[in-house]
Write a protein that holds these residues in place. Structure first.
Motif, PDB file in Angstrom:
ATOM      1  N   GLU A  10     -57.466 -94.108  68.958  1.00 34.96           N
ATOM      2  CA  GLU A  10     -56.736 -93.139  69.771  1.00 34.96           C
ATOM      3  C   GLU A  10     -56.550 -91.835  68.998  1.00 34.96           C
ATOM      4  O   GLU A  10     -56.609 -90.739  69.570  1.00 34.96           O
ATOM      5  CB  GLU A  10     -55.368 -93.709  70.179  1.00 34.96           C
ATOM      6  N   ALA A  11     -56.343 -91.944  67.701  1.00 32.18           N
ATOM      7  CA  ALA A  11     -56.189 -90.750  66.868  1.00 32.18           C
ATOM      8  C   ALA A  11     -57.463 -89.918  66.881  1.00 32.18           C
ATOM      9  O   ALA A  11     -57.417 -88.688  66.999  1.00 32.18           O
ATOM     10  CB  ALA A  11     -55.822 -91.155  65.441  1.00 32.18           C
ATOM     11  N   VAL A  12     -58.609 -90.568  66.754  1.00 32.06           N
ATOM     12  CA  VAL A  12     -59.887 -89.860  66.793  1.00 32.06           C
ATOM     13  C   VAL A  12     -60.051 -89.140  68.133  1.00 32.06           C
ATOM     14  O   VAL A  12     -60.431 -87.959  68.187  1.00 32.06           O
ATOM     15  CB  VAL A  12     -61.059 -90.831  66.562  1.00 32.06           C
ATOM     16  N   MET A  13     -59.758 -89.829  69.218  1.00 32.42           N
ATOM     17  CA  MET A  13     -59.896 -89.236  70.549  1.00 32.42           C
ATOM     18  C   MET A  13     -58.974 -88.032  70.718  1.00 32.42           C
ATOM     19  O   MET A  13     -59.358 -87.008  71.295  1.00 32.42           O
ATOM     20  CB  MET A  13     -59.589 -90.283  71.617  1.00 32.42           C
ATOM     21  N   THR A  14     -57.765 -88.134  70.194  1.00 29.10           N
ATOM     22  CA  THR A  14     -56.786 -87.062  70.359  1.00 29.10           C
ATOM     23  C   THR A  14     -57.165 -85.836  69.538  1.00 29.10           C
ATOM     24  O   THR A  14     -57.073 -84.698  70.014  1.00 29.10           O
ATOM     25  CB  THR A  14     -55.383 -87.552  69.954  1.00 29.10           C
ATOM     26  N   VAL A  15     -57.613 -86.040  68.300  1.00 30.15           N
ATOM     27  CA  VAL A  15     -58.053 -84.917  67.474  1.00 30.15           C
ATOM     28  C   VAL A  15     -59.266 -84.246  68.105  1.00 30.15           C
ATOM     29  O   VAL A  15     -59.373 -83.014  68.143  1.00 30.15           O
ATOM     30  CB  VAL A  15     -58.367 -85.382  66.043  1.00 30.15           C
ATOM     31  N   ALA A  16     -60.192 -85.055  68.622  1.00 32.63           N
ATOM     32  CA  ALA A  16     -61.383 -84.501  69.276  1.00 32.63           C
ATOM     33  C   ALA A  16     -61.003 -83.674  70.491  1.00 32.63           C
ATOM     34  O   ALA A  16     -61.566 -82.604  70.742  1.00 32.63           O
ATOM     35  CB  ALA A  16     -62.333 -85.625  69.668  1.00 32.63           C
ATOM     36  N   ALA A  17     -60.015 -84.153  71.267  1.00 30.93           N
ATOM     37  CA  ALA A  17     -59.605 -83.445  72.480  1.00 30.93           C
ATOM     38  C   ALA A  17     -58.945 -82.111  72.149  1.00 30.93           C
ATOM     39  O   ALA A  17     -59.160 -81.107  72.836  1.00 30.93           O
ATOM     40  CB  ALA A  17     -58.652 -84.319  73.306  1.00 30.93           C
ATOM     41  N   HIS A  18     -58.151 -82.079  71.075  1.00 26.99           N
ATOM     42  CA  HIS A  18     -57.411 -80.865  70.712  1.00 26.99           C
ATOM     43  C   HIS A  18     -58.191 -79.944  69.777  1.00 26.99           C
ATOM     44  O   HIS A  18     -57.847 -78.767  69.649  1.00 26.99           O
ATOM     45  CB  HIS A  18     -56.084 -81.240  70.053  1.00 26.99           C
ATOM     46  N   GLY A  19     -59.205 -80.485  69.122  1.00 24.55           N
ATOM     47  CA  GLY A  19     -59.955 -79.669  68.190  1.00 24.55           C
ATOM     48  C   GLY A  19     -59.181 -79.306  66.941  1.00 24.55           C
ATOM     49  O   GLY A  19     -59.451 -78.285  66.297  1.00 24.55           O
ATOM     50  N   GLY A  20     -58.204 -80.129  66.591  1.00 26.99           N
ATOM     51  CA  GLY A  20     -57.399 -79.847  65.409  1.00 26.99           C
ATOM     52  C   GLY A  20     -56.340 -80.911  65.210  1.00 26.99           C
ATOM     53  O   GLY A  20     -56.024 -81.685  66.121  1.00 26.99           O
ATOM     54  N   PHE A  21     -55.775 -80.947  64.004  1.00 28.46           N
ATOM     55  CA  PHE A  21     -54.812 -81.991  63.661  1.00 28.46           C
ATOM     56  C   PHE A  21     -53.388 -81.653  64.099  1.00 28.46           C
ATOM     57  O   PHE A  21     -52.619 -82.553  64.446  1.00 28.46           O
ATOM     58  CB  PHE A  21     -54.834 -82.243  62.150  1.00 28.46           C
ATOM     59  N   ARG A  22     -53.038 -80.377  64.090  1.00 26.45           N
ATOM     60  CA  ARG A  22     -51.642 -80.027  64.361  1.00 26.45           C
ATOM     61  C   ARG A  22     -51.233 -80.394  65.777  1.00 26.45           C
ATOM     62  O   ARG A  22     -50.228 -81.081  65.990  1.00 26.45           O
ATOM     63  CB  ARG A  22     -51.421 -78.533  64.112  1.00 26.45           C
ATOM     64  N   ALA A  23     -52.018 -79.942  66.782  1.00 34.88           N
ATOM     65  CA  ALA A  23     -51.680 -80.250  68.179  1.00 34.88           C
ATOM     66  C   ALA A  23     -51.809 -81.744  68.449  1.00 34.88           C
ATOM     67  O   ALA A  23     -51.003 -82.328  69.182  1.00 34.88           O
ATOM     68  CB  ALA A  23     -52.583 -79.453  69.116  1.00 34.88           C
ATOM     69  N   ALA A  24     -52.818 -82.377  67.854  1.00 38.81           N
ATOM     70  CA  ALA A  24     -53.002 -83.810  68.054  1.00 38.81           C
ATOM     71  C   ALA A  24     -51.835 -84.593  67.467  1.00 38.81           C
ATOM     72  O   ALA A  24     -51.339 -85.555  68.077  1.00 38.81           O
ATOM     73  CB  ALA A  24     -54.315 -84.252  67.427  1.00 38.81           C
ATOM     74  N   ALA A  25     -51.371 -84.191  66.284  1.00 42.13           N
ATOM     75  CA  ALA A  25     -50.243 -84.868  65.655  1.00 42.13           C
ATOM     76  C   ALA A  25     -48.975 -84.730  66.491  1.00 42.13           C
ATOM     77  O   ALA A  25     -48.186 -85.668  66.622  1.00 42.13           O
ATOM     78  CB  ALA A  25     -50.018 -84.299  64.252  1.00 42.13           C
ATOM     79  N   ARG A  26     -48.811 -83.527  67.079  1.00 38.64           N
ATOM     80  CA  ARG A  26     -47.647 -83.300  67.934  1.00 38.64           C
ATOM     81  C   ARG A  26     -47.666 -84.252  69.126  1.00 38.64           C
ATOM     82  O   ARG A  26     -46.635 -84.805  69.509  1.00 38.64           O
ATOM     83  CB  ARG A  26     -47.650 -81.842  68.392  1.00 38.64           C
ATOM     84  N   GLU A  27     -48.852 -84.435  69.718  1.00 41.68           N
ATOM     85  CA  GLU A  27     -48.956 -85.350  70.863  1.00 41.68           C
ATOM     86  C   GLU A  27     -48.694 -86.792  70.454  1.00 41.68           C
ATOM     87  O   GLU A  27     -48.047 -87.550  71.192  1.00 41.68           O
ATOM     88  CB  GLU A  27     -50.336 -85.237  71.497  1.00 41.68           C
ATOM     89  N   LEU A  28     -49.194 -87.182  69.284  1.00 46.18           N
ATOM     90  CA  LEU A  28     -49.061 -88.572  68.836  1.00 46.18           C
ATOM     91  C   LEU A  28     -47.704 -88.868  68.205  1.00 46.18           C
ATOM     92  O   LEU A  28     -47.378 -90.029  67.961  1.00 46.18           O
ATOM     93  CB  LEU A  28     -50.170 -88.895  67.837  1.00 46.18           C
ATOM     94  N   GLY A  29     -46.932 -87.819  67.928  1.00 45.22           N
ATOM     95  CA  GLY A  29     -45.605 -88.017  67.367  1.00 45.22           C
ATOM     96  C   GLY A  29     -45.598 -88.362  65.891  1.00 45.22           C
ATOM     97  O   GLY A  29     -44.688 -89.048  65.409  1.00 45.22           O
ATOM     98  N   ILE A  30     -46.627 -87.884  65.139  1.00 44.63           N
ATOM     99  CA  ILE A  30     -46.670 -88.105  63.703  1.00 44.63           C
ATOM    100  C   ILE A  30     -46.950 -86.769  63.022  1.00 44.63           C
ATOM    101  O   ILE A  30     -47.248 -85.779  63.682  1.00 44.63           O
ATOM    102  CB  ILE A  30     -47.740 -89.145  63.303  1.00 44.63           C
ATOM    103  N   SER A  31     -46.888 -86.734  61.697  1.00 44.49           N
ATOM    104  CA  SER A  31     -47.154 -85.497  60.971  1.00 44.49           C
ATOM    105  C   SER A  31     -48.657 -85.246  60.891  1.00 44.49           C
ATOM    106  O   SER A  31     -49.467 -86.171  60.980  1.00 44.49           O
ATOM    107  CB  SER A  31     -46.563 -85.568  59.573  1.00 44.49           C
ATOM    108  N   SER A  32     -49.020 -83.984  60.681  1.00 43.72           N
ATOM    109  CA  SER A  32     -50.440 -83.637  60.545  1.00 43.72           C
ATOM    110  C   SER A  32     -51.060 -84.330  59.339  1.00 43.72           C
ATOM    111  O   SER A  32     -52.209 -84.791  59.401  1.00 43.72           O
ATOM    112  CB  SER A  32     -50.600 -82.119  60.407  1.00 43.72           C
ATOM    113  N   SER A  33     -50.311 -84.407  58.238  1.00 46.59           N
ATOM    114  CA  SER A  33     -50.845 -85.050  57.038  1.00 46.59           C
ATOM    115  C   SER A  33     -51.064 -86.540  57.254  1.00 46.59           C
ATOM    116  O   SER A  33     -52.082 -87.104  56.816  1.00 46.59           O
ATOM    117  CB  SER A  33     -49.907 -84.820  55.849  1.00 46.59           C
ATOM    118  N   ALA A  34     -50.135 -87.178  57.964  1.00 46.33           N
ATOM    119  CA  ALA A  34     -50.295 -88.611  58.251  1.00 46.33           C
ATOM    120  C   ALA A  34     -51.502 -88.855  59.148  1.00 46.33           C
ATOM    121  O   ALA A  34     -52.258 -89.821  58.948  1.00 46.33           O
ATOM    122  CB  ALA A  34     -49.031 -89.159  58.903  1.00 46.33           C
TER     123      ALA A  34
END
Length: 298
Positions: A10-34
């Protein structure tokens, strides 16, 4: 041995959809570094780099594109199975994520969202407001709320309000100083508060009377892109504004604002909830749809 957990996929799919870690992390409810560490750990285990990273961008590698294409149907099937199992819950639990505009969010907050939370104490609701439309499915939202004419095709629709009525208003002080327009053409001699849409274009005020319809690019030195700020400026006497009736109802009742040209403004299709068509609706979304049907207003 399974080399990728469902959360990692799910993390891979979310990063791919957003094209970046910051927005994807916000959606997943975790930090960008995590999130970055999670993706990195998966890449290390499978021995393939899924994303090409630079200081400015994150993009799928060729292997990553193939990987996402292969796992997409499987994840969709898993989500569908989870939704089917979720239908057997006696009480919905989890997070309901809704994308909408700021004005629509204010309109539905008290009568719908707060009542939903009161009835379903195991549920949380996350509302994300954006002026521009987004792909709610790709961005991980359960549903969206927009006026009917803005709803993308192939969506299931649950009407919230049958109509939205515009209201052209200004403060008593403004009209005392400048007089009241009697017909739309009179607006050309007034200071109007203009609105900029999410597309970047200036909104042209819409008029209709006895079958005659037209739009007008009204004059004005103040251009705003948010209706609450427009309302504040109107109360302060900055000019005439084109707002929604529900937004100015209390101001009209108290006399803080005066409405004009009401015979020239007709209602247009109202707000609705929309969500992707699928065989099984999650219990959390079904409960929200049921509440809409119960307390829908006109």
């Amino acid at each position: 041995m399974m080399r990728g957990t469902l959360a990692e996929l799910e993390a891979v799919m979310t990063v791919a959809a957003h094209g970046g870690f910051r927005a994807a992390a916000r959606e997943l409810g975790i930090s960008s570094s995590a999130l970055s560490q999670q993706i990195g750990a998966l890449e290390s285990r499978i021995g393939v780099r899924l994303f090409n990273r630079t200081t400015r961008s994150v993009a799928l590698s060729s292997a990553g594109e193939q990987f996402v294409a292969e796992i997409t149907p499987a994840l969709a099937a898993i989500r569908n199975a989870l939704d089917l199992a979720d239908e057997h819950r006696a009480e919905p639990t989890g997070i309901l994520r809704i994308n909408t505009s700021l004005g629509a969010a204010r309109m539905v907050l008290s009568p719908l969202v707060l009542e939903y939370l009161r009835r379903h104490p195991k549920m949380s609701v996350e509302i994300v407001t954006e002026g521009a439309l987004v792909d709610i499915n790709a961005q991980g939202f359960d549903a969206g709320i927009r006026i009917l004419e803005a709803v993308p095709p192939d969506m299931i629709v649950a009407p919230i309000s049958r109509f939205v009525r515009p209201a052209i208003v200004a403060s008593p002080d403004y009209f005392a100083a400048h007089g009241q327009p009697r017909v739309p053409a009179d607006l050309q001699n007034h200071e109007c508060i203009r609105g900029r849409m999410a597309s970047g274009e200036i909104y042209h005020w819409e008029f209709e009377r006895r079958g005659e319809t037209f739009t007008m690019n009204v004059p004005g030195r103040l251009v705003l892109d948010e209706s609450d700020i427009m309302l504040h400026a109107t109360r302060a006497g900055a000019g005439i504004a084109y707002l929604n009736e529900w937004q100015v109802a209390e101001d009209l009742a108290s006399g803080r604002l005066v409405r004009i040209l009401s015979e020239w403004t007709s209602p247009y299709p109202g707000l609705c909830l929309y969500y992707p068509g699928r065989r099984h609706i999650p219990a959390k979304l079904r409960a929200f749809v049921d509440l809409i049907k119960e307390i829908r207003w006109d």
